[in-house]
Design a protein around this motif. Structure first.
Motif, short mmCIF file in Angstrom:
data_model
loop_
_atom_site.label_atom_id
_atom_site.label_comp_id
_atom_site.label_asym_id
_atom_site.label_seq_id
_atom_site.Cartn_x
_atom_site.Cartn_y
_atom_site.Cartn_z
N PRO A 169 0.82 -1.21 0.00
CA PRO A 169 0.00 0.00 0.00
C PRO A 169 0.86 1.26 0.00
O PRO A 169 1.87 1.34 0.69
CB PRO A 169 -0.82 -0.12 1.28
N HIS A 177 -3.41 9.97 -9.42
CA HIS A 177 -3.94 8.76 -10.06
C HIS A 177 -3.77 8.83 -11.57
O HIS A 177 -3.42 7.84 -12.22
CB HIS A 177 -5.42 8.58 -9.70
N HIS A 188 -3.34 5.03 -2.69
CA HIS A 188 -4.41 5.79 -2.03
C HIS A 188 -3.89 7.21 -1.84
O HIS A 188 -2.87 7.43 -1.18
CB HIS A 188 -4.75 5.16 -0.69
N ASP A 201 -5.77 1.03 8.02
CA ASP A 201 -6.83 0.46 7.19
C ASP A 201 -6.30 -0.36 6.03
O ASP A 201 -6.97 -1.28 5.55
CB ASP A 201 -7.72 1.58 6.63
N ARG A 202 -5.10 -0.04 5.54
CA ARG A 202 -4.66 -0.59 4.27
C ARG A 202 -3.52 -1.60 4.35
O ARG A 202 -3.28 -2.32 3.38
CB ARG A 202 -4.30 0.56 3.31
N ILE A 255 0.38 5.26 0.61
CA ILE A 255 -0.46 6.36 1.07
C ILE A 255 0.23 7.65 0.63
O ILE A 255 1.30 8.00 1.12
CB ILE A 255 -0.63 6.34 2.61
N ARG A 258 -4.34 11.24 -0.78
CA ARG A 258 -5.00 12.30 -0.03
C ARG A 258 -4.53 13.64 -0.57
O ARG A 258 -3.34 13.84 -0.82
CB ARG A 258 -4.67 12.21 1.46
N ASP A 310 -5.16 5.69 7.62
CA ASP A 310 -5.08 5.05 6.31
C ASP A 310 -4.12 3.88 6.33
O ASP A 310 -4.36 2.84 5.70
CB ASP A 310 -4.66 6.06 5.25
N ARG A 349 -3.22 -0.10 -8.20
CA ARG A 349 -4.37 -0.57 -7.41
C ARG A 349 -4.13 -0.41 -5.91
O ARG A 349 -5.09 -0.41 -5.12
CB ARG A 349 -4.67 -2.03 -7.74
N ASN A 350 -2.88 -0.28 -5.50
CA ASN A 350 -2.56 -0.12 -4.09
C ASN A 350 -2.37 1.34 -3.69
O ASN A 350 -2.01 1.62 -2.54
CB ASN A 350 -1.28 -0.89 -3.75
#
Length: 802
Positions: A699, A712, A725, A758-759, A701, A727, A755, A722-723
């Motif tokens: 992941p 993105h 995330h 969570d990930r 972040i 902010r 985050d 896909r991993n």
């Protein structure tokens, strides 16, 4: 359209009263007729350029593109500029403002020989004329507007409104240069052009050149009348005089009369300019002068068809583009086109080999005095490297990372002051901005130069100077246009702006990027100094000004553009800002956007570290993470931008304290293009390098300065997308505390830790207590700021303890 039996100019007619004798009048008219003939030929013909045979449909282009309506007026101005340049030995440049005036400017460049010198296959004879005609608005050819391909041009004619501000930019620090500028009356309705009339308040008669605006009122836009052509002359005069100009009017539709009046007007205007400069330079006169300008009223589509299919054309909006649209299929239109072309009497203008006759070229200057050959229109021929000092003189020093605060842009101000000092004699560096130089912490510049100002001054004013090279006006359009004109004529500069309001020049920078991209592919165009933006007072520290001042989207706009031209940098501290600025100021043919804070921020990297990091563009900060090299990281905390970097490092410190067994990698990105694949941008990372830095399966972040979807978009092709995330800013803003801004947008340290919990697989159950603690901290924050009006002490007093 002139009848075939009626002279198209003055031949056979008595000379109207004026400064031109009969012979000179005849020569000027011959040049104008030749330019008009070549303009019409470019729009219509792909063969039979000298009309050696009757026109047939196969001589006509299958797609008729181009704009005739403005061309005769531009040709007229070009002809008369040739006259005064040659007679007075002037160093001159012309900016052609009316849209799609390409046929005229290309025609004149071919006549003066610069087009054939630049493109030898388009020779100045019948064969070259045929190529000239065929290539215009034709696949594989040249555009219909004045463009980088056009010798003598610095101004893209595709979008209106920028001609006059470009002209002033070209004149600044060019004391011997005359910049003529044709302003179309449609263009005069735009906001940027309306503001540009105020540039007289910033033009120094001692150190700058002169701008001669020629407002061409031909009455119509593409389908409507123009405002300035329809108001009474006394109202127009009052407007122009109110702007500080002294208008000289030339009006008519009789060629002999207009030639005489325009020649007299140009002589009068240039005499006035010479007198203004003499008084300022030799007699010490400091009062702001009233600069001359010319208001030229001639019919739209002058000398073209009077009527087509029973509808009036000459002098109306119908002449704007292609007056005879059905030439290939309509025998009547074809006959009218031939009559139109023959009305210029091409056999008098070109010899049997298609070369312009001596009378046509009698008014044309020689060598670099020709408008098509001016080195100022190919500024890369004139540009010199900036004398940049060693960065060590300005770098900040610290004993421990993340404990010392500096204002990055104030540190940069010291470097810019040194550059301004070092260019005091050569005068080829300016800083522009909309009333924000001091606000953006660059006031050290005032120790080297003042703010350019020619209007009234009061005892309470500070730093105003007739010869200042900091330029402030509350019009981003003017700042942008001035700097573009300055750069395109071979100088250097920087545009400092509040981040949110850089959007005002979105369209202008788009045109400049297109110009640079095209110019880079033209061998005779030499590289220019880059257009450098410093965007500060940014989204995360506009907590005091509120929602209206919070918008980081200029970066998104820039990164949509040609990858070989655009660069975007987000330095996280003062030393990286110095390194990035040094690189940008040395660069050529780019648009560099630098986003950096003006508020106190932590110092993370030494100067040597900053240089290495900036050269990489993105890299892992080993000192910030908890990797030990024995295994892959469990999570990557990535960041770009000063505030996101601070929040990421604060989150890393929380994870270090609460989850010491977690392997955390911290990655900082300073060059946003590094996120793109190497095939998409010259700075892009190859996939193996990207995968090694961000991993393929862990992941990530990512705390980003701007809108999160940009990350993105840049990374969507990567294996690990896909991993990912992200902010960032999500349009949550108000007048609040600095930390509340990041909380509102879920970019804060507590949210980033949540985050991670969570990930990272398996961490949600093990670290549930930590997640709850972080959520509670956000709740405490909301209650605290509403009671105290300041951020939590644990945030306000935080330093890096790693």
């Amino acid at each position: 359209m002139h009848d075939a039996e009626t002279p198209a100019g003055t031949t056979g007619a008595p000379a109207a009263p004026g400064p031109l004798d009969t012979a000179e009048l005849r020569r000027l008219d011959a040049h104008w007729r030749a330019a008009n003939y070549l303009a019409v030929g470019q729009i219509y013909l792909m063969a039979n350029p000298l009309l050696e045979a009757p026109l047939r449909p196969e001589h006509i282009k299958p797609r008729l593109l181009g704009h005739w309506g403005t061309s005769p007026g531009l040709n007229l101005v070009h002809t008369h500029l040739n006259r005064v340049i040659k007679a007075r030995d002037l160093d001159a440049l012309c900016i052609w403002g009316p849209g799609h005036g390409g046929p005229a400017v290309v025609a004149n460049s071919w006549l003066d020989g610069t087009y054939s010198e630049t493109y030898p296959d388009v020779s100045r004879d019948a064969a070259g004329m045929a190529r000239l005609f065929r290539q215009f608005s034709f696949p594989g050819g040249i555009p219909s507007h004045v463009a980088p391909e056009t010798p003598g041009s610095i101004h893209e004619g595709g979008e209106l409104g920028y001609s006059l501000t470009h002209a002033y930019g070209a004149a600044f620090d060019n004391p011997e240069l005359l910049v003529a500028c044709v302003v179309g009356d449609g263009e005069a309705e735009t906001g940027p052009l309306a503001a540009s009339w105020h540039a007289t308040k910033f033009l120094d008669p001692v150190h700058d050149g002169a701008v001669l605006p020629l407002l061409h009122l031909n009455g119509y836009k593409i389908a409507n009348p123009t405002v300035l052509a329809r108001i009474p002359q006394d109202e127009l005069d009052a407007l122009l005089r109110g702007y500080g100009h002294d208008p000289i009017h030339v009006t008519g539709d009789d060629p002999a009369t207009v030639h005489q009046e325009l020649a007299a007007a140009m002589d009068h205007a240039l005499d006035r300019i010479a007198a203004i400069q003499h008084r300022a330079r030799n007699e010490g006169v400091t009062e702001r002068p009233r600069w001359p300008m010319i208001v030229l009223r001639t019919p739209k589509g002058w000398t073209g068809p009077h009527e087509v299919d029973g509808q009036p054309v000459e002098g109306t909006w119908r002449s704007h583009q292609v007056p005879l649209p059905g030439v290939r299929d309509d025998a009547g239109h074809l006959r009218q086109l031939e009559e139109w072309l023959r009305s210029y009497r091409p056999d008098e203008l070109f010899d049997a080999e298609g070369r312009p006759r001596p009378e046509v070229l009698a008014c044309v200057p020689e060598g670099s005095r020709r408008l098509g050959a001016s080195p100022h229109a190919n500024g890369g021929l004139l540009v010199r490297d900036l004398p940049l000092p060693p960065l060590e003189r300005y770098a900040v020093e610290f004993d421990k990372r993340g404990t010392v605060l500096h204002e990055p842009t104030r540190v940069l101000g010291g470097l810019l002051q040194a550059v301004m000092d070092a260019t005091a004699e050569r005068r080829d560096f300016r800083v522009v901005g909309p009333d924000e130089t001091a606000s953006n912490r660059l006031e050290a510049l005032y120790d080297a130069t003042g703010k350019a100002w020619q209007a009234q001054t009061l005892d309470t004013d500070e730093h105003l100077a007739h010869d200042g090279r900091v330029m402030e006006v509350l019009s981003e359009h003017l700042c942008q246009g001035w700097l573009e004109g300055y750069l395109l004529t071979g100088r250097h500069g920087l545009f400092s702006s509040y981040e949110a309001f850089a959007h005002i020049v979105d369209s202008m920078v788009n045109q400049h990027i297109k110009w640079l991209r095209t110019a880079r592919r033209i061998p005779w165009r030499r590289p220019l100094a880059s257009l450098n933006y410093l965007l500060t007072s940014h989204v995360w520290r506009q907590d005091h000004n509120g929602f209206s001042h919070q918008d980081p989207g200029f970066v998104d706009h820039i990164l949509n553009k040609s990858p070989e031209v655009v660069r975007v940098y987000l330095p996280p501290d003062a030393n990286t800002l110095l390194s990035v600025a040094d690189h940008a100021l040395r660069s050529r043919d780019y648009v560099n956007v630098i986003v950096a804070g003006k508020q106190p921020g932590f110092d993370w990297l030494t100067l040597d570290e900053a240089r290495t990091h900036c050269a990489r563009g993105a890299g892992a900060w080993q000192w910030a993470g908890t990797e030990d090299g024995s295994r892959d990281p469990d999570v990557v905390l990535a960041c770009a931008g000063d505030v996101p970097t601070q929040e990421t490092l604060a989150a890393a410190a929380l994870l270090r304290r609460h989850l010491p067994e977690l392997a955390v990698r911290v990655v900082n990105v300073v060059d946003m293009a590094r996120l793109l694949p190497s095939g998409e941008h010259p700075h892009g990372m190859p996939d193996p390098e990207y995968d090694a830095l961000f991993t393929r399966d862990k992941p990530v972040i990512f705390a980003y300065h701007g809108y999160p979807w940009l990350i993105h978009r840049l990374c969507y092709r990567r294996a690990g997308h896909r991993n990912l995330h992200v902010r960032g800013y999500k349009e949550e803003g108000t007048t609040t505390t600095p930390f509340d801004m990041v909380v509102r947008n879920d970019l804060d340290r507590f949210r980033l830790v949540m985050d991670v919990v969570d990930r990272v697989p398996g961490l949600g159950v093990r670290a549930v207590a930590l997640r709850q603690e972080m959520a509670d901290a956000r709740t405490r924050h909301h209650a605290w700021i509403r009671e105290h009006g300041t951020d939590l002490p644990e945030v306000a007093d935080w330093t890096w303890a790693g």
